[in-house]
Design a protein around this motif. Structure first.
Motif, mmCIF file in Angstrom:
data_model
loop_
_atom_site.group_PDB
_atom_site.id
_atom_site.type_symbol
_atom_site.label_atom_id
_atom_site.label_comp_id
_atom_site.label_asym_id
_atom_site.label_seq_id
_atom_site.Cartn_x
_atom_site.Cartn_y
_atom_site.Cartn_z
ATOM 1 N N GLU A 10 10.216 3.616 -5.394
ATOM 2 C CA GLU A 10 9.751 2.613 -6.356
ATOM 3 C C GLU A 10 8.355 3.036 -6.799
ATOM 4 O O GLU A 10 7.343 2.445 -6.420
ATOM 5 C CB GLU A 10 9.739 1.228 -5.696
ATOM 6 C CG GLU A 10 11.120 0.774 -5.259
ATOM 7 C CD GLU A 10 11.109 -0.465 -4.379
ATOM 8 O OE1 GLU A 10 10.033 -0.886 -3.889
ATOM 9 O OE2 GLU A 10 12.203 -1.020 -4.163
ATOM 10 N N TYR A 11 8.314 4.086 -7.603
ATOM 11 C CA TYR A 11 7.054 4.749 -7.907
ATOM 12 C C TYR A 11 6.108 3.904 -8.757
ATOM 13 O O TYR A 11 4.897 3.968 -8.565
ATOM 14 C CB TYR A 11 7.319 6.113 -8.537
ATOM 15 C CG TYR A 11 8.135 6.998 -7.621
ATOM 16 C CD1 TYR A 11 7.651 7.352 -6.368
ATOM 17 C CD2 TYR A 11 9.391 7.430 -8.000
ATOM 18 C CE1 TYR A 11 8.398 8.141 -5.521
ATOM 19 C CE2 TYR A 11 10.150 8.230 -7.154
ATOM 20 C CZ TYR A 11 9.647 8.584 -5.914
ATOM 21 O OH TYR A 11 10.396 9.363 -5.071
ATOM 22 N N GLY A 12 6.632 3.126 -9.673
ATOM 23 C CA GLY A 12 5.761 2.257 -10.472
ATOM 24 C C GLY A 12 5.028 1.256 -9.595
ATOM 25 O O GLY A 12 3.811 1.053 -9.729
ATOM 26 N N SER A 13 5.762 0.652 -8.652
ATOM 27 C CA SER A 13 5.140 -0.298 -7.720
ATOM 28 C C SER A 13 4.164 0.403 -6.790
ATOM 29 O O SER A 13 3.107 -0.136 -6.459
ATOM 30 C CB SER A 13 6.215 -1.018 -6.902
ATOM 31 O OG SER A 13 7.032 -1.809 -7.742
ATOM 32 N N ALA A 14 4.520 1.620 -6.374
ATOM 33 C CA ALA A 14 3.630 2.387 -5.489
ATOM 34 C C ALA A 14 2.305 2.683 -6.181
ATOM 35 O O ALA A 14 1.230 2.510 -5.579
ATOM 36 C CB ALA A 14 4.309 3.685 -5.059
ATOM 37 N N ILE A 15 2.364 3.096 -7.427
ATOM 38 C CA ILE A 15 1.135 3.411 -8.158
ATOM 39 C C ILE A 15 0.322 2.143 -8.412
ATOM 40 O O ILE A 15 -0.901 2.148 -8.267
ATOM 41 C CB ILE A 15 1.458 4.160 -9.468
ATOM 42 C CG1 ILE A 15 1.948 5.563 -9.122
ATOM 43 C CG2 ILE A 15 0.246 4.212 -10.388
ATOM 44 C CD1 ILE A 15 2.518 6.327 -10.298
ATOM 45 N N ALA A 16 1.000 1.039 -8.734
ATOM 46 C CA ALA A 16 0.287 -0.224 -8.965
ATOM 47 C C ALA A 16 -0.444 -0.678 -7.705
ATOM 48 O O ALA A 16 -1.614 -1.089 -7.759
ATOM 49 C CB ALA A 16 1.263 -1.305 -9.438
ATOM 50 N N ASP A 17 0.225 -0.594 -6.552
ATOM 51 C CA ASP A 17 -0.411 -1.006 -5.299
ATOM 52 C C ASP A 17 -1.546 -0.065 -4.911
ATOM 53 O O ASP A 17 -2.591 -0.508 -4.438
ATOM 54 C CB ASP A 17 0.619 -1.081 -4.168
ATOM 55 C CG ASP A 17 1.483 -2.336 -4.232
ATOM 56 O OD1 ASP A 17 1.257 -3.182 -5.125
ATOM 57 O OD2 ASP A 17 2.379 -2.470 -3.376
ATOM 58 N N ALA A 18 -1.343 1.230 -5.098
ATOM 59 C CA ALA A 18 -2.402 2.193 -4.781
ATOM 60 C C ALA A 18 -3.612 1.960 -5.688
ATOM 61 O O ALA A 18 -4.759 2.018 -5.234
ATOM 62 C CB ALA A 18 -1.883 3.617 -4.936
ATOM 63 N N SER A 19 -3.361 1.673 -6.948
ATOM 64 C CA SER A 19 -4.458 1.393 -7.884
ATOM 65 C C SER A 19 -5.236 0.161 -7.460
ATOM 66 O O SER A 19 -6.473 0.140 -7.523
ATOM 67 C CB SER A 19 -3.902 1.202 -9.297
ATOM 68 O OG SER A 19 -3.292 2.389 -9.748
ATOM 69 N N LYS A 20 -4.531 -0.859 -6.997
ATOM 70 C CA LYS A 20 -5.194 -2.082 -6.530
ATOM 71 C C LYS A 20 -6.032 -1.789 -5.284
ATOM 72 O O LYS A 20 -7.157 -2.283 -5.154
ATOM 73 C CB LYS A 20 -4.155 -3.167 -6.241
ATOM 74 C CG LYS A 20 -4.744 -4.480 -5.805
ATOM 75 C CD LYS A 20 -5.561 -5.126 -6.907
ATOM 76 C CE LYS A 20 -6.059 -6.490 -6.476
ATOM 77 N NZ LYS A 20 -6.865 -7.139 -7.516
ATOM 78 N N ALA A 21 -5.507 -0.963 -4.382
ATOM 79 C CA ALA A 21 -6.267 -0.601 -3.181
ATOM 80 C C ALA A 21 -7.567 0.091 -3.564
ATOM 81 O O ALA A 21 -8.627 -0.193 -2.995
ATOM 82 C CB ALA A 21 -5.427 0.293 -2.270
ATOM 83 N N ILE A 22 -7.517 0.986 -4.537
ATOM 84 C CA ILE A 22 -8.714 1.696 -4.982
ATOM 85 C C ILE A 22 -9.673 0.746 -5.689
ATOM 86 O O ILE A 22 -10.888 0.850 -5.525
ATOM 87 C CB ILE A 22 -8.335 2.888 -5.878
ATOM 88 C CG1 ILE A 22 -7.617 3.945 -5.036
ATOM 89 C CG2 ILE A 22 -9.557 3.477 -6.559
ATOM 90 C CD1 ILE A 22 -6.968 5.039 -5.853
ATOM 91 N N GLU A 23 -9.135 -0.190 -6.449
ATOM 92 C CA GLU A 23 -9.978 -1.184 -7.111
ATOM 93 C C GLU A 23 -10.764 -1.998 -6.083
ATOM 94 O O GLU A 23 -11.950 -2.267 -6.257
ATOM 95 C CB GLU A 23 -9.096 -2.112 -7.944
ATOM 96 C CG GLU A 23 -9.827 -3.218 -8.660
ATOM 97 C CD GLU A 23 -8.851 -4.139 -9.371
ATOM 98 O OE1 GLU A 23 -9.016 -5.372 -9.242
ATOM 99 O OE2 GLU A 23 -7.927 -3.653 -10.038
ATOM 100 N N ILE A 24 -10.102 -2.361 -4.986
ATOM 101 C CA ILE A 24 -10.749 -3.140 -3.930
ATOM 102 C C ILE A 24 -11.763 -2.302 -3.171
ATOM 103 O O ILE A 24 -12.862 -2.750 -2.875
ATOM 104 C CB ILE A 24 -9.686 -3.721 -2.960
ATOM 105 C CG1 ILE A 24 -8.833 -4.764 -3.691
ATOM 106 C CG2 ILE A 24 -10.342 -4.321 -1.721
ATOM 107 C CD1 ILE A 24 -7.576 -5.156 -2.938
ATOM 108 N N ASP A 25 -11.371 -1.070 -2.830
ATOM 109 C CA ASP A 25 -12.248 -0.197 -2.042
ATOM 110 C C ASP A 25 -12.168 1.230 -2.581
ATOM 111 O O ASP A 25 -11.318 2.014 -2.148
ATOM 112 C CB ASP A 25 -11.838 -0.228 -0.568
ATOM 113 C CG ASP A 25 -12.773 0.572 0.318
ATOM 114 O OD1 ASP A 25 -13.706 1.217 -0.205
ATOM 115 O OD2 ASP A 25 -12.570 0.550 1.543
ATOM 116 N N PRO A 26 -13.024 1.569 -3.535
ATOM 117 C CA PRO A 26 -12.980 2.900 -4.152
ATOM 118 C C PRO A 26 -13.162 4.058 -3.171
ATOM 119 O O PRO A 26 -12.810 5.190 -3.489
ATOM 120 C CB PRO A 26 -14.135 2.865 -5.158
ATOM 121 C CG PRO A 26 -14.372 1.428 -5.428
ATOM 122 C CD PRO A 26 -14.036 0.721 -4.142
#
Length: 92
Positions: free
Chosen positions: A53-69
Protein backbone atom coordinates in the motif's frame (compact mmCIF):
# COMPACT_ATOMS: atom_id res chain seq x y z
CA UNK A 1 -3.40 3.81 27.85
CA UNK A 2 -1.75 0.71 29.33
CA UNK A 3 -3.79 -1.48 26.99
CA UNK A 4 -2.59 0.59 24.03
CA UNK A 5 1.03 0.30 25.24
CA UNK A 6 0.60 -3.48 25.52
CA UNK A 7 -0.68 -3.66 21.94
CA UNK A 8 2.10 -1.50 20.57
CA UNK A 9 4.80 -3.52 22.28
CA UNK A 10 3.55 -6.53 20.35
CA UNK A 11 4.06 -4.83 16.98
CA UNK A 12 7.21 -6.88 16.34
CA UNK A 13 5.30 -10.09 16.98
CA UNK A 14 2.79 -9.14 14.31
CA UNK A 15 5.55 -8.15 11.91
CA UNK A 16 7.48 -11.37 12.49
CA UNK A 17 4.26 -13.33 11.96
CA UNK A 18 3.64 -11.28 8.81
CA UNK A 19 0.35 -9.92 10.19
CA UNK A 20 0.84 -6.50 8.67
CA UNK A 21 -2.87 -5.65 8.55
CA UNK A 22 -3.11 -6.12 12.31
CA UNK A 23 -0.01 -3.96 12.77
CA UNK A 24 -1.66 -1.20 10.71
CA UNK A 25 -4.75 -1.46 12.92
CA UNK A 26 -2.71 -1.22 16.13
CA UNK A 27 -0.70 1.75 14.92
CA UNK A 28 -3.89 3.47 13.79
CA UNK A 29 -5.15 3.13 17.39
CA UNK A 30 -1.85 4.53 18.66
CA UNK A 31 -2.01 7.46 16.24
CA UNK A 32 -5.58 8.19 17.30
CA UNK A 33 -4.36 8.32 20.91
CA UNK A 34 -1.23 10.40 20.14
CA UNK A 35 -0.95 11.78 16.63
CA UNK A 36 2.27 13.66 17.42
CA UNK A 37 4.44 10.55 17.72
CA UNK A 38 6.62 10.16 14.61
CA UNK A 39 7.51 6.57 15.52
CA UNK A 40 3.86 5.47 15.27
CA UNK A 41 3.53 7.04 11.82
CA UNK A 42 6.83 5.54 10.63
CA UNK A 43 6.01 2.06 11.88
CA UNK A 44 2.57 2.16 10.27
CA UNK A 45 4.30 3.29 7.07
CA UNK A 46 6.51 0.19 7.24
CA UNK A 47 3.49 -2.08 7.64
CA UNK A 48 1.76 -0.38 4.70
CA UNK A 49 4.89 -0.99 2.60
CA UNK A 50 4.78 -4.70 3.41
CA UNK A 51 1.12 -4.74 2.32
CA UNK A 52 2.18 -2.99 -0.91
CA UNK A 53 0.00 0.00 0.00
CA UNK A 54 2.61 2.44 -1.22
CA UNK A 55 0.45 5.58 -1.30
CA UNK A 56 -0.46 5.08 2.36
CA UNK A 57 3.16 4.24 3.21
CA UNK A 58 4.42 7.47 1.66
CA UNK A 59 1.66 9.52 3.33
CA UNK A 60 2.50 8.09 6.76
CA UNK A 61 6.25 8.50 6.24
CA UNK A 62 5.68 12.11 5.17
CA UNK A 63 3.66 12.76 8.32
CA UNK A 64 6.42 11.24 10.46
CA UNK A 65 8.96 13.59 8.87
CA UNK A 66 6.61 16.55 9.31
CA UNK A 67 6.39 15.76 13.04
CA UNK A 68 10.11 15.05 13.48
CA UNK A 69 12.33 16.07 10.55
CA UNK A 70 15.34 14.43 12.22
CA UNK A 71 13.70 10.99 12.33
CA UNK A 72 15.97 9.16 9.87
CA UNK A 73 14.04 5.88 9.76
CA UNK A 74 11.53 7.23 7.23
CA UNK A 75 13.87 9.06 4.89
CA UNK A 76 13.52 6.62 1.99
CA UNK A 77 10.89 4.12 0.87
CA UNK A 78 11.79 1.68 -1.88
CA UNK A 79 8.92 0.53 -4.06
CA UNK A 80 9.67 -2.77 -5.82
CA UNK A 81 10.08 -2.32 -9.56
CA UNK A 82 10.28 1.47 -9.31
CA UNK A 83 12.91 4.04 -8.50
CA UNK A 84 13.32 4.83 -4.83
CA UNK A 85 10.92 7.39 -3.46
CA UNK A 86 12.72 10.01 -1.43
CA UNK A 87 10.00 11.04 0.98
CA UNK A 88 12.07 13.85 2.44
CA UNK A 89 12.14 15.54 -1.00
CA UNK A 90 8.34 15.46 -1.10
CA UNK A 91 7.90 16.97 2.34
CA UNK A 92 10.46 19.75 2.30
Amino acid sequence: MLCLFYKITHFLLYISARKFSKAVDLYTEAINANSNNAVYWANRSFAHTKLEEYGSAIADASKAIEIDPKYIKVEKITIPGKASSHVRDKVM
